[in-house]
Design a protein around this motif. Sequence first.
Motif, PDB file in Angstrom:
ATOM      1  N   ALA A 290       0.831  -1.206   0.000  1.00  0.00           N
ATOM      2  CA  ALA A 290       0.000   0.000   0.000  1.00  0.00           C
ATOM      3  C   ALA A 290       0.864   1.253   0.000  1.00  0.00           C
ATOM      4  O   ALA A 290       0.576   2.226  -0.705  1.00  0.00           O
ATOM      5  CB  ALA A 290      -0.939  -0.015   1.201  1.00  0.00           C
ATOM      6  N   ALA A 291       1.945   1.238   0.777  1.00  0.00           N
ATOM      7  CA  ALA A 291       2.843   2.395   0.823  1.00  0.00           C
ATOM      8  C   ALA A 291       3.563   2.587  -0.512  1.00  0.00           C
ATOM      9  O   ALA A 291       3.840   3.721  -0.917  1.00  0.00           O
ATOM     10  CB  ALA A 291       3.850   2.232   1.956  1.00  0.00           C
ATOM     11  N   LEU A 292       3.888   1.485  -1.197  1.00  0.00           N
ATOM     12  CA  LEU A 292       4.526   1.608  -2.507  1.00  0.00           C
ATOM     13  C   LEU A 292       3.581   2.254  -3.518  1.00  0.00           C
ATOM     14  O   LEU A 292       4.009   3.023  -4.379  1.00  0.00           O
ATOM     15  CB  LEU A 292       4.973   0.223  -3.010  1.00  0.00           C
ATOM     16  CG  LEU A 292       6.177  -0.401  -2.290  1.00  0.00           C
ATOM     17  CD1 LEU A 292       6.417  -1.818  -2.797  1.00  0.00           C
ATOM     18  CD2 LEU A 292       7.420   0.450  -2.489  1.00  0.00           C
ATOM     19  N   ARG A 293       2.317   1.950  -3.407  1.00  0.00           N
ATOM     20  CA  ARG A 293       1.342   2.503  -4.346  1.00  0.00           C
ATOM     21  C   ARG A 293       0.953   3.934  -3.988  1.00  0.00           C
ATOM     22  O   ARG A 293       0.773   4.778  -4.870  1.00  0.00           O
ATOM     23  CB  ARG A 293       0.100   1.607  -4.385  1.00  0.00           C
ATOM     24  CG  ARG A 293       0.348   0.244  -4.988  1.00  0.00           C
ATOM     25  CD  ARG A 293      -0.893  -0.632  -4.896  1.00  0.00           C
ATOM     26  NE  ARG A 293      -2.025  -0.080  -5.614  1.00  0.00           N
ATOM     27  CZ  ARG A 293      -2.235  -0.236  -6.921  1.00  0.00           C
ATOM     28  NH1 ARG A 293      -1.352  -0.911  -7.650  1.00  0.00           N
ATOM     29  NH2 ARG A 293      -3.292   0.276  -7.503  1.00  0.00           N
ATOM     30  N   TRP A 294       0.816   4.193  -2.671  1.00  0.00           N
ATOM     31  CA  TRP A 294       0.419   5.535  -2.230  1.00  0.00           C
ATOM     32  C   TRP A 294       1.197   5.843  -0.961  1.00  0.00           C
ATOM     33  O   TRP A 294       0.792   5.465   0.131  1.00  0.00           O
ATOM     34  CB  TRP A 294      -1.079   5.585  -1.988  1.00  0.00           C
ATOM     35  CG  TRP A 294      -1.595   6.983  -1.917  1.00  0.00           C
ATOM     36  CD1 TRP A 294      -1.715   7.757  -0.815  1.00  0.00           C
ATOM     37  CD2 TRP A 294      -2.048   7.772  -3.016  1.00  0.00           C
ATOM     38  NE1 TRP A 294      -2.212   8.990  -1.157  1.00  0.00           N
ATOM     39  CE2 TRP A 294      -2.425   9.034  -2.501  1.00  0.00           C
ATOM     40  CE3 TRP A 294      -2.153   7.553  -4.394  1.00  0.00           C
ATOM     41  CZ2 TRP A 294      -2.915  10.051  -3.309  1.00  0.00           C
ATOM     42  CZ3 TRP A 294      -2.639   8.564  -5.199  1.00  0.00           C
ATOM     43  CH2 TRP A 294      -3.014   9.790  -4.663  1.00  0.00           C
ATOM     44  N   PRO A 295       2.315   6.552  -1.056  1.00  0.00           N
ATOM     45  CA  PRO A 295       3.190   6.741   0.110  1.00  0.00           C
ATOM     46  C   PRO A 295       2.518   7.414   1.304  1.00  0.00           C
ATOM     47  O   PRO A 295       2.945   7.219   2.433  1.00  0.00           O
ATOM     48  CB  PRO A 295       4.328   7.612  -0.452  1.00  0.00           C
ATOM     49  CG  PRO A 295       4.321   7.331  -1.933  1.00  0.00           C
ATOM     50  CD  PRO A 295       2.899   7.104  -2.294  1.00  0.00           C
ATOM     51  N   ALA A 296       1.479   8.207   1.076  1.00  0.00           N
ATOM     52  CA  ALA A 296       0.843   8.931   2.181  1.00  0.00           C
ATOM     53  C   ALA A 296      -0.206   8.112   2.908  1.00  0.00           C
ATOM     54  O   ALA A 296      -0.892   8.645   3.778  1.00  0.00           O
ATOM     55  CB  ALA A 296       0.218  10.223   1.660  1.00  0.00           C
ATOM     56  N   VAL A 297      -0.322   6.835   2.589  1.00  0.00           N
ATOM     57  CA  VAL A 297      -1.368   6.022   3.211  1.00  0.00           C
ATOM     58  C   VAL A 297      -1.110   5.871   4.706  1.00  0.00           C
ATOM     59  O   VAL A 297       0.040   5.790   5.158  1.00  0.00           O
ATOM     60  CB  VAL A 297      -1.450   4.641   2.528  1.00  0.00           C
ATOM     61  CG1 VAL A 297      -0.191   3.829   2.772  1.00  0.00           C
ATOM     62  CG2 VAL A 297      -2.675   3.879   2.995  1.00  0.00           C
ATOM     63  N   ALA A 298      -2.187   5.858   5.507  1.00  0.00           N
ATOM     64  CA  ALA A 298      -2.097   5.715   6.970  1.00  0.00           C
ATOM     65  C   ALA A 298      -2.902   4.497   7.402  1.00  0.00           C
ATOM     66  O   ALA A 298      -3.948   4.192   6.827  1.00  0.00           O
ATOM     67  CB  ALA A 298      -2.614   6.972   7.666  1.00  0.00           C
ATOM     68  N   PHE A 299      -2.399   3.799   8.433  1.00  0.00           N
ATOM     69  CA  PHE A 299      -3.028   2.559   8.902  1.00  0.00           C
ATOM     70  C   PHE A 299      -3.389   2.676  10.384  1.00  0.00           C
ATOM     71  O   PHE A 299      -2.699   3.357  11.156  1.00  0.00           O
ATOM     72  CB  PHE A 299      -2.098   1.363   8.715  1.00  0.00           C
ATOM     73  CG  PHE A 299      -2.043   0.854   7.305  1.00  0.00           C
ATOM     74  CD1 PHE A 299      -2.946  -0.100   6.859  1.00  0.00           C
ATOM     75  CD2 PHE A 299      -1.080   1.334   6.420  1.00  0.00           C
ATOM     76  CE1 PHE A 299      -2.891  -0.570   5.560  1.00  0.00           C
ATOM     77  CE2 PHE A 299      -1.023   0.874   5.124  1.00  0.00           C
ATOM     78  CZ  PHE A 299      -1.925  -0.088   4.689  1.00  0.00           C
ATOM     79  N   GLU A 300      -4.461   2.008  10.739  1.00  0.00           N
ATOM     80  CA  GLU A 300      -4.839   1.776  12.130  1.00  0.00           C
ATOM     81  C   GLU A 300      -4.847   0.256  12.302  1.00  0.00           C
ATOM     82  O   GLU A 300      -5.754  -0.434  11.847  1.00  0.00           O
ATOM     83  CB  GLU A 300      -6.224   2.363  12.422  1.00  0.00           C
ATOM     84  CG  GLU A 300      -6.623   2.312  13.876  1.00  0.00           C
ATOM     85  CD  GLU A 300      -5.833   3.293  14.734  1.00  0.00           C
ATOM     86  OE1 GLU A 300      -5.657   3.006  15.933  1.00  0.00           O
ATOM     87  OE2 GLU A 300      -5.400   4.331  14.199  1.00  0.00           O
ATOM     88  N   VAL A 301      -3.785  -0.281  12.944  1.00  0.00           N
ATOM     89  CA  VAL A 301      -3.549  -1.728  12.965  1.00  0.00           C
ATOM     90  C   VAL A 301      -4.058  -2.323  14.277  1.00  0.00           C
ATOM     91  O   VAL A 301      -3.858  -1.750  15.354  1.00  0.00           O
ATOM     92  CB  VAL A 301      -2.051  -2.040  12.782  1.00  0.00           C
ATOM     93  CG1 VAL A 301      -1.820  -3.552  12.769  1.00  0.00           C
ATOM     94  CG2 VAL A 301      -1.536  -1.396  11.491  1.00  0.00           C
ATOM     95  N   ARG A 302      -4.709  -3.482  14.147  1.00  0.00           N
ATOM     96  CA  ARG A 302      -5.094  -4.284  15.298  1.00  0.00           C
ATOM     97  C   ARG A 302      -4.512  -5.687  15.100  1.00  0.00           C
ATOM     98  O   ARG A 302      -4.916  -6.403  14.183  1.00  0.00           O
ATOM     99  CB  ARG A 302      -6.622  -4.358  15.433  1.00  0.00           C
ATOM    100  CG  ARG A 302      -7.293  -3.036  15.761  1.00  0.00           C
ATOM    101  CD  ARG A 302      -6.927  -2.566  17.155  1.00  0.00           C
ATOM    102  NE  ARG A 302      -7.624  -1.337  17.509  1.00  0.00           N
ATOM    103  CZ  ARG A 302      -7.199  -0.122  17.239  1.00  0.00           C
ATOM    104  NH1 ARG A 302      -6.041   0.027  16.571  1.00  0.00           N
ATOM    105  NH2 ARG A 302      -7.876   0.945  17.614  1.00  0.00           N
ATOM    106  N   GLU A 303      -3.527  -6.039  15.948  1.00  0.00           N
ATOM    107  CA  GLU A 303      -2.905  -7.363  15.866  1.00  0.00           C
ATOM    108  C   GLU A 303      -3.668  -8.309  16.796  1.00  0.00           C
ATOM    109  O   GLU A 303      -3.747  -8.079  18.007  1.00  0.00           O
ATOM    110  CB  GLU A 303      -1.440  -7.281  16.257  1.00  0.00           C
ATOM    111  CG  GLU A 303      -0.618  -6.405  15.325  1.00  0.00           C
ATOM    112  CD  GLU A 303       0.850  -6.384  15.666  1.00  0.00           C
ATOM    113  OE1 GLU A 303       1.486  -7.454  15.571  1.00  0.00           O
ATOM    114  OE2 GLU A 303       1.353  -5.316  16.048  1.00  0.00           O
ATOM    115  N   VAL A 304      -4.200  -9.373  16.209  1.00  0.00           N
ATOM    116  CA  VAL A 304      -5.058 -10.295  16.954  1.00  0.00           C
ATOM    117  C   VAL A 304      -4.680 -11.727  16.591  1.00  0.00           C
ATOM    118  O   VAL A 304      -3.867 -11.984  15.696  1.00  0.00           O
ATOM    119  CB  VAL A 304      -6.543 -10.051  16.612  1.00  0.00           C
ATOM    120  CG1 VAL A 304      -6.964  -8.643  16.992  1.00  0.00           C
ATOM    121  CG2 VAL A 304      -6.793 -10.282  15.111  1.00  0.00           C
ATOM    122  N   ALA A 305      -5.289 -12.655  17.313  1.00  0.00           N
ATOM    123  CA  ALA A 305      -5.151 -14.068  16.961  1.00  0.00           C
ATOM    124  C   ALA A 305      -5.982 -14.344  15.718  1.00  0.00           C
ATOM    125  O   ALA A 305      -7.156 -13.983  15.662  1.00  0.00           O
ATOM    126  CB  ALA A 305      -5.622 -14.947  18.118  1.00  0.00           C
TER     127      ALA A 305
END
Length: 422
Positions: A182-197
């Motif tokens: 996603a960053a390679l395609r659009w460098p300004a992209v922002a993420f809200e990550v939730r790491e779960v099982a």
Amino acid sequence: MQDDSGPLSPENTPEKTTLPATAAQTSPENPWPLALLSKNLKSYIDRAPATWVEGQVIELNRRANASYITLRDVDAEVSLSLTAWSAVMNRLELPLERGARVVALVKPDFWVKTGRLSMQTRDIRPVGLGDLLARIERLRQALAAEGLFREDRKLPLPLLPGRIGLITGRNSDAMKDVMRNAALRWPAVAFEVREVAVQGVNAVAEVSRALAELDAMPEVDVIVIARGGGSLEDLLPFSHEDLVRAVSAALTPVVSAIGHEADRPLLDDVADLRASTPTDAAKRIVPDVGEELTRVRQSRAQLRRVIQTLLARETDRLNHIRSRPVLAAPLSMVEYREEEISRLRGRALSAVTAEVRRDTDRIGHLRAQVRALSPQNTLDRGYAVVQLKDGSVVRDAGTVPAEAPLRIRVAVGELTATEGTR
């Protein structure tokens, strides 16, 4: 040795007249004997029917005549210890292994002497892939009948999301693939990550909770649930009814990126967009900045051509209009109108002059006629007008009284006289 006699009661105990009839009636001053409680517990538990249960084998301890199994629920942190005699285990075609998913027919058994409750296994069967697929297919048909998979329920993805919610495994390759591509395609992209099982008994609860958190955040425009494939058993949480319904109820568009082509989990059917892999999800949720810049350049070039064509066409039209005589010599139109006005003014002046001349002649003729008929003209020829004192004209001499004063008007001036005697 197990005592199989019937349950004790206050009537068949040595102190039958003093023991409480029920457990609720016991007190510190009047308790039950432990044997009475144990016997009654056994009698109650023995009436419980045998039950088929499903779970995953997490511990297996084989002995000579029995195997001791710890079975864990596939969707919750709940475990149960089972005892399976060798006769039951020998009926299995393949030896039971840890991690296997099984269904077992269990019957609770209470040992009176030790007060220990055990689950006696009367039958145990492994759950094969065919059984799991059949269950998933039945659930798929039921949810499809409810309309959860209809296309008109699916939400459109935003053209350029401001913030992307990402639900994935802890430090997983799927997370890295989505964020990197996603960053390679659009460098300004922002993420809200939730790491779960993303597998195991906690997967459904953790993924559902993360989905609810991200769906409640107004700045999150799209949510990606990503996992890098796996076996059918590992992907079972993504076919769980609770998770499927949670995704269906989400107000934010959800992208499924499980990365498993052979057996599609139900999440793929209910998601607003199905991506074949996490990398594919990254390509489909954000545009490529290079492609967009190329489109912008192409659009600008096309717009420039259209404007230049329009300007050239309008310039030709203006030149054509300017080449017309009325615009080539614009004063000629004014001069022509000036000449026409001068001509009309001359004609109007000539007409007015002629009319005035005719009327002047007519007035002179009428003046001559009036003068010819005027009494003054008669006087000028030598005649006189005799008037009485009151101004009346004497027309008959016989009507004039004697010695009446008279006024005699001649051409120039007047005379006075007195009527004499006739």
